[in-house]
Design an enzyme around this catalytic site. Sequence first.
Site, PDB file in Angstrom:
ATOM      1  N   ARG A  74       2.891   9.663   6.926  1.00 41.61           N
ATOM      2  CA  ARG A  74       1.588   8.890   6.846  1.00 41.61           C
ATOM      3  C   ARG A  74       0.960   9.654   8.002  1.00 41.61           C
ATOM      4  NH1 ARG A  74       1.601   2.556   9.387  1.00 41.61           N
ATOM      5  NH2 ARG A  74      -0.799   2.785   8.444  1.00 41.61           N
ATOM      6  N   HIS A  78      -2.883  10.206   7.960  1.00 50.00           N
ATOM      7  CA  HIS A  78      -4.202   8.911   8.883  1.00 50.00           C
ATOM      8  C   HIS A  78      -4.878  10.425   9.492  1.00 50.00           C
ATOM      9  CE1 HIS A  78      -2.576   4.669   9.162  1.00 50.00           C
ATOM     10  NE2 HIS A  78      -2.493   5.087   7.990  1.00 50.00           N
ATOM     11  N   ASN A 106      -3.679   2.578  12.840  1.00 57.04           N
ATOM     12  CA  ASN A 106      -3.095   3.396  13.436  1.00 57.04           C
ATOM     13  C   ASN A 106      -1.944   2.687  14.183  1.00 57.04           C
ATOM     14  OD1 ASN A 106      -3.776   6.133  12.245  1.00 57.04           O
ATOM     15  ND2 ASN A 106      -5.671   6.133  13.897  1.00 57.04           N
ATOM     16  N   HIS A 207       4.068   6.525  -0.951  1.00 56.74           N
ATOM     17  CA  HIS A 207       5.344   5.170  -0.780  1.00 56.74           C
ATOM     18  C   HIS A 207       6.751   4.568  -1.073  1.00 56.74           C
ATOM     19  CE1 HIS A 207       1.035   2.726   0.338  1.00 56.74           C
ATOM     20  NE2 HIS A 207       1.296   3.475   1.542  1.00 56.74           N
TER      21      HIS A 207
HETATM   22  C1  HEM Z   1      -4.594   4.807  -0.499  1.00 59.31           C
HETATM   23  C2  HEM Z   1      -4.602   3.514   0.353  1.00 59.31           C
HETATM   24  C3  HEM Z   1      -2.991   3.470   1.781  1.00 59.31           C
HETATM   25  C4  HEM Z   1      -3.146   2.180   1.890  1.00 59.31           C
HETATM   26  C5  HEM Z   1      -4.174   0.847   1.889  1.00 59.31           C
HETATM   27  C6  HEM Z   1      -2.005   2.828   2.598  1.00 59.31           C
HETATM   28  C7  HEM Z   1      -1.498   1.693   3.441  1.00 59.31           C
HETATM   29  C8  HEM Z   1      -0.205   1.588   4.430  1.00 59.31           C
HETATM   30  C9  HEM Z   1       0.548   0.694   5.349  1.00 59.31           C
HETATM   31  C10 HEM Z   1      -0.427  -0.964   5.476  1.00 59.31           C
HETATM   32  C11 HEM Z   1       1.192   0.938   5.746  1.00 59.31           C
HETATM   33  C12 HEM Z   1       2.723  -0.075   6.557  1.00 59.31           C
HETATM   34  C13 HEM Z   1       1.597  -0.220   7.975  1.00 59.31           C
HETATM   35  C14 HEM Z   1       2.902  -0.812   8.381  1.00 59.31           C
HETATM   36  O1  HEM Z   1       2.653  -2.230   8.422  1.00 59.31           O
HETATM   37  O2  HEM Z   1       3.962  -0.676   9.089  1.00 59.31           O
HETATM   38  C15 HEM Z   1       1.995   2.585   4.875  1.00 59.31           C
HETATM   39  C16 HEM Z   1       2.715   2.812   5.381  1.00 59.31           C
HETATM   40  C17 HEM Z   1       2.604   4.564   4.588  1.00 59.31           C
HETATM   41  N1  HEM Z   1       2.210   5.029   4.386  1.00 59.31           N
HETATM   42 FE1  HEM Z   1       0.509   4.499   2.876  1.00 59.31          FE
HETATM   43  N2  HEM Z   1      -1.815   3.913   2.660  1.00 59.31           N
HETATM   44  C18 HEM Z   1      -2.572   4.270   1.606  1.00 59.31           C
HETATM   45  C19 HEM Z   1      -2.055   5.609   0.911  1.00 59.31           C
HETATM   46  C20 HEM Z   1      -0.978   6.824   2.022  1.00 59.31           C
HETATM   47  C21 HEM Z   1      -0.965   8.107   1.835  1.00 59.31           C
HETATM   48  C22 HEM Z   1      -2.000   8.212   1.124  1.00 59.31           C
HETATM   49  C23 HEM Z   1       0.326   8.403   1.946  1.00 59.31           C
HETATM   50  C24 HEM Z   1       0.946   9.885   2.131  1.00 59.31           C
HETATM   51  C25 HEM Z   1       0.794  10.852   1.233  1.00 59.31           C
HETATM   52  C26 HEM Z   1       0.775   7.297   2.573  1.00 59.31           C
HETATM   53  C27 HEM Z   1       2.194   7.381   3.249  1.00 59.31           C
HETATM   54  C28 HEM Z   1       2.546   6.179   3.936  1.00 59.31           C
HETATM   55  C29 HEM Z   1       4.091   6.565   4.424  1.00 59.31           C
HETATM   56  C30 HEM Z   1       5.472   7.392   4.044  1.00 59.31           C
HETATM   57  C31 HEM Z   1       3.935   4.833   4.588  1.00 59.31           C
HETATM   58  C32 HEM Z   1       5.378   4.610   5.974  1.00 59.31           C
HETATM   59  C33 HEM Z   1       5.743   4.839   7.414  1.00 59.31           C
HETATM   60  C34 HEM Z   1       6.606   4.458   7.999  1.00 59.31           C
HETATM   61  O3  HEM Z   1       8.035   4.264   7.369  1.00 59.31           O
HETATM   62  O4  HEM Z   1       6.395   4.964   8.738  1.00 59.31           O
HETATM   63  N3  HEM Z   1       0.004   6.317   2.669  1.00 59.31           N
HETATM   64  N4  HEM Z   1       0.667   2.762   4.089  1.00 59.31           N
END
Ligand code: HEM
Length: 356
Positions: A74, A78, A106, A207
């Site tokens: 992530r 970002h 972030n 995700h």
């Molecule tokens: C397309 C739009 C995207 C949105 C709206 C989005 C939104 C989010 C949100 C809201 C979270 C959780 C934050 C929380 O509540 O702690 C999250 C987690 C995550 N996102 Fe996304 N995301 C997007 C795209 C991506 C992309 C492109 C990647 C990587 C290729 C990605 C990888 C991750 C990962 C691995 C997590 C888990 C992080 C953790 O466990 O610490 N996301 N994302």
Amino acid sequence: MASLKTFTSCFVISSLLLACSWFVAIEAHGSAPIVKGLSWTFYESSCPKVESIIRKELKKVFKKDIGQAAGLLRLHFHDCFVQGCDGSVLLDRSASGPSEQDAPPNLTLRAEAFKIIEQLRSLVHKACGRVVSCSDIVAISARDSVFLSGGPDYDVPLGRRDGLNFATQDATNANLPPPSANADTILSSLSTKNLDATDVVALSGGHTIGIGHCSSFTDRLYPTQDSTMDKTFANNLKKTCPKADTNATTVLDIRSPNKFDNKYYVDLMNRQGLFTSDQDLYVNKRTRGIVTSFAVNETLFFEKFVLSMTKMGQLSVLTGNQGEIRAKCSVRNSDNTYIKLETEVEEGIEALSLFK
Ligand code: HEM
């Protein structure tokens, strides 16, 4: 009963046909080109061991806690989406004001992810000197996070330089879409970065690992339950988040939360996507067929994910003489007291030699 059966089989067949026709269409997509200034062999002579040092260390980190892989993946996303992959997300707040890290999207980045990147930088710089950028370390770490969680291994073009400034709060918020965004919003937001529908669906597959906080999805539970969400799934989420602002977390992919696989897309087909931005990919006509094709074919997902990550990983990169190679990932060199001292000593020696 017979008509229900006919309907169901027609639906399954038409979904598969849609997936097949989409598969044929994307074959012409080709491979992501490499941008000028980056190279597949950038550190071949200056730091040939950089990738093995990082992989070895991350294997140790993930053995203790595989969750850190999601945090690092992530972090790369970002970094790249705001002002390009220039390590600007790593910069701590300065006298000039709050940094990217202080912007709402972030705030849920893992503190450990920043520490791991700094630890890797220290190991790499110890071995090779200050030649590898923090932004490259973030890109390599994201790749290793995918691979070491069960996903594809792939080469990362290298040679990024670190930015001298972080983006404003407004720019950070504008470039990272919220989880409440629907597929149309995500598609138009990502199209400004030259990322198409295939990229959107493939990258959202990130995700397949990691966690989300209640605040990221409780708008789908309260006051009214999102009709596109499976009822049992919703009831279980309500137990985790009894109130909208509960500070708990849950997994993003209920089938295999720590494994990088295609089960995220199977979740979406079963109305078990956590965020609106996830589930709507299966509601929207422009992305539904792509979701299905990834759900039935993991090899195809891996192939497209690698292409899209390679595209994302090269967004607005700094190369050549642009930016710098930071000596500490959270501080630009001009604010780094150690580097300042080093430069003063060097200048002092130069001045002294003039008197000889
Ligand atoms: C397309 C739009 C995207 C949105 C709206 C989005 C939104 C989010 C949100 C809201 C979270 C959780 C934050 C929380 O509540 O702690 C999250 C987690 C995550 N996102 Fe996304 N995301 C997007 C795209 C991506 C992309 C492109 C990647 C990587 C290729 C990605 C990888 C991750 C990962 C691995 C997590 C888990 C992080 C953790 O466990 O610490 N996301 N994302």
